[in-house]
Scaffold this active site. Structure first.
Site, PDB file in Angstrom:
ATOM      1  N   ARG A 162     -12.992  29.215  48.556  1.00  6.23           N
ATOM      2  CA  ARG A 162     -12.703  28.075  49.422  1.00  6.23           C
ATOM      3  C   ARG A 162     -12.247  26.842  48.632  1.00  6.23           C
ATOM      4  NH1 ARG A 162     -17.386  25.176  52.274  1.00  6.23           N
ATOM      5  NH2 ARG A 162     -18.419  27.107  51.680  1.00  6.23           N
ATOM      6  N   TYR A 221       0.820  -1.204   0.000  1.00  7.77           N
ATOM      7  CA  TYR A 221       0.000   0.000   0.000  1.00  7.77           C
ATOM      8  C   TYR A 221       0.860   1.262   0.000  1.00  7.77           C
ATOM      9  CZ  TYR A 221      -2.980   3.806   1.499  1.00  7.77           C
ATOM     10  OH  TYR A 221      -3.623   5.017   1.562  1.00  7.77           O
TER      11      TYR A 221
END
Length: 517
Positions: free
Chosen positions: A288, A62
């Site tokens: 906080r 490929y």
């Protein structure tokens, strides 16, 4: 940080599969030559020899002696190899959109070198030498930023990079754009698989993600500084930052964030002034829970950093040459799913750092919540609006980042006649991080302006030495807001100070040393 003409790389040598994030950030922030270690050359040459043999053989391989994608069944004659590879590059130059920023192009080139340097791509040493020459001479391909779906590689943008290698496309040299043929290189005629190796990889997606990561860590450092300032500005408690609390949970980012805020606020007269007799029992979550939120964001960034360091060193094209077993095999390393997930994680962290910072800004401008600070942080409210609309701007940017943080990795679509039927969308998932970080730096810049004003309203009480240094650094660029004025330039400047680590550079380096990739 900006690129410095005096801060050039001195022939940075990278070892494939061993490049660090620190080295890659250096590549992005600076200029100069980069080359692969000599130890990489043998593997590169061996894989090229195997591809050469396959191109002249009878077995279909490929992309070597076949067409591409859905056309993989079409055999290509050996004498057409060069034409096949050239056609591949030219046909794939379909990128659109604004050009990729120059320093990111440098990073793309270096990532491609690292991938090819693994000795699994089958390119000849000439290709490596040409890419290194482009970096050394500052020849940077013009790469459009859009067109990749993050699978089969970043095909379109990388094709624009590869076009310059063959004397086509566009390039920038010394600030001037020109054709690739006039950039002063010695273009190559591509051999078997070389065009495919150049465009079949995740280097564009990974480069965008790395830049997003580097910027996000700078923002995280700035967020720790601005949040400490905000805490003192509203006379918040430092009790929630005690190490024992965070050790009981155990998350590293949370522990690091809490320690940084504690150290930044240590010695503040403002803090000491309300340890006793403060009627407030608890601060809002945006004060906080800073370690829990910012710390969790830092943990996400660390996780993404691990993924991206692996990807930066990976061989991500197809097919791959397995030299040890003398095989050329098709696989799917070009699929950028890991990068897409990392980009989504970074996006979440950016959005959340901005979300909690924006709430701190809202807290400081609201006289019902700010513990006696003047409305909108102006000494003459009513006649002056102060920082009223700066807070609104921060809200707009926060909302935009929330939208942009929606995941991109889940948005696949089939392409290439259903051959590439699942893709990652990593490229634009990573590219959006640049916009998100720009928004975050502006939110944090607005927070810095508000927090500095809030601390100054607490006079004659003073904040800690590190935070006083931060305010002094800010005031060297952004004057205090005594009365209303045209504020847009101040906001832009504050964002720059965040983005370029100028504010964080005012504090001792060891306070934020752990907050890095």
């Amino acid at each position: 940080m900006p690129v410095s003409s005096e801060a050039n790389l001195s022939d940075l040598i990278l070892v494939p599969n061993q490049a660090t994030l620190s080295q890659l950030e250096q590549v992005w922030r600076q200029t100069g030559s980069v080359r692969l270690a000599d130890s990489a050359h043998q593997g590169i040459a061996e894989s090229a020899a195997r591809i050469h043999a396959a191109a002249n053989g009878s077995v279909p391989v490929y992309g070597v002696n076949t067409g591409f994608g859905k056309l993989a069944s079409v055999r290509i004659a050996a004498e057409d190899t060069a034409t096949l590879q050239r056609n591949l590059i030219l046909s794939h130059c379909c990128g659109v959109g604004e050009p990729v920023e120059a320093q990111t192009v440098r990073l793309i080139l270096v990532l491609k070198l690292l991938s090819l340097g693994r000795g699994a791509s089958g390119v000849r040493p000439q290709i490596i030498a040409l890419l290194q020459d482009m970096l050394a001479r500052g020849v940077l391909p013009v790469i459009p930023s859009q067109g990749s779906v993050g699978a089969s590689g970043d095909l379109a943008p990388l094709a624009h990079m590869a076009a310059v290698v063959i004397g086509e496309g566009r390039a920038v040299l010394d600030g001037s754009e020109m054709s690739g043929a006039k950039a002063g290189l010695s273009p190559v005629t591509l051999a078997a698989k070389e065009g495919l190796a150049l465009i079949n990889g995740t280097q564009v997606s990974t480069a965008f993600a790395l830049v997003g990561l580097f910027q996000a860590f700078a923002a995280a450092r700035a967020a720790l500084v601005t949040s400490a300032l905000s805490t003192d500005a509203i006379m918040g408690s430092t009790a929630p930052f005690l190490d024992e609390i965070h050790q009981l949970r155990g998350h590293r980012g949370q522990i690091v964030a809490a320690r940084a805020i504690r150290d930044l606020m240590a010695g503040s007269e403002i803090r000491e002034s309300h340890r006793e007799g403060d009627a407030r029992v608890q601060d809002p979550y945006c004060i906080r829970c800073q370690p829990q939120v910012t710390g969790a964001c830092i943990d996400l960034l660390w996780q993404a950093a691990r993924t991206l360091q692996i990807e930066a060193n990976a061989a991500t094209d197809n097919p791959l040459v397995l030299v040890q077993t003398d095989q050329i095999v098709s696989g799917g390393n070009f699929h950028a799913e890991p990068v897409a997930f990392a980009a989504d994680q970074i996006a979440l962290a950016i959005a959340e750092m901005g979300a909690i910072a924006q709430r701190r800004v809202a807290l400081m401008v609201d006289p019902t919540l700010s513990h006696d600070l003047p409305p909108f942080l102006t000494p003459d409210p009513g006649l002056n609006s102060g920082l009223m609309i700066a807070e609104v701007t921060s809200a707009a940017l926060m909302s935009e980042n929330k939208h942009l943080a929606n995941p991109c990795s889940t948005d696949s679509t089939p392409t290439s006649a259903n051959q590439e039927d699942h893709v990652s969308m990593a490229a634009h998932g990573a590219r959006r991080l640049l916009r998100m970080n720009a928004n975050l730096s502006q939110i944090l810049g607005i927070e810095a302006i508000c927090a500095a004003a809030g601390v100054e309203f607490r006079a004659p009480l003073t904040t800690s030495a590190p935070l006083r240094a931060v305010i002094a650094r800010l005031r060297a660029h952004v004057p205090a807001l005594d009365q209303d004025r045209y504020l847009a330039p101040d906001l832009a400047e504050a964002a720059r100070l965040v983005r370029e680590d100028v504010l964080t550079g005012a504090v001792p380096g060891d306070l934020l040393a752990e907050v890095h990739p």
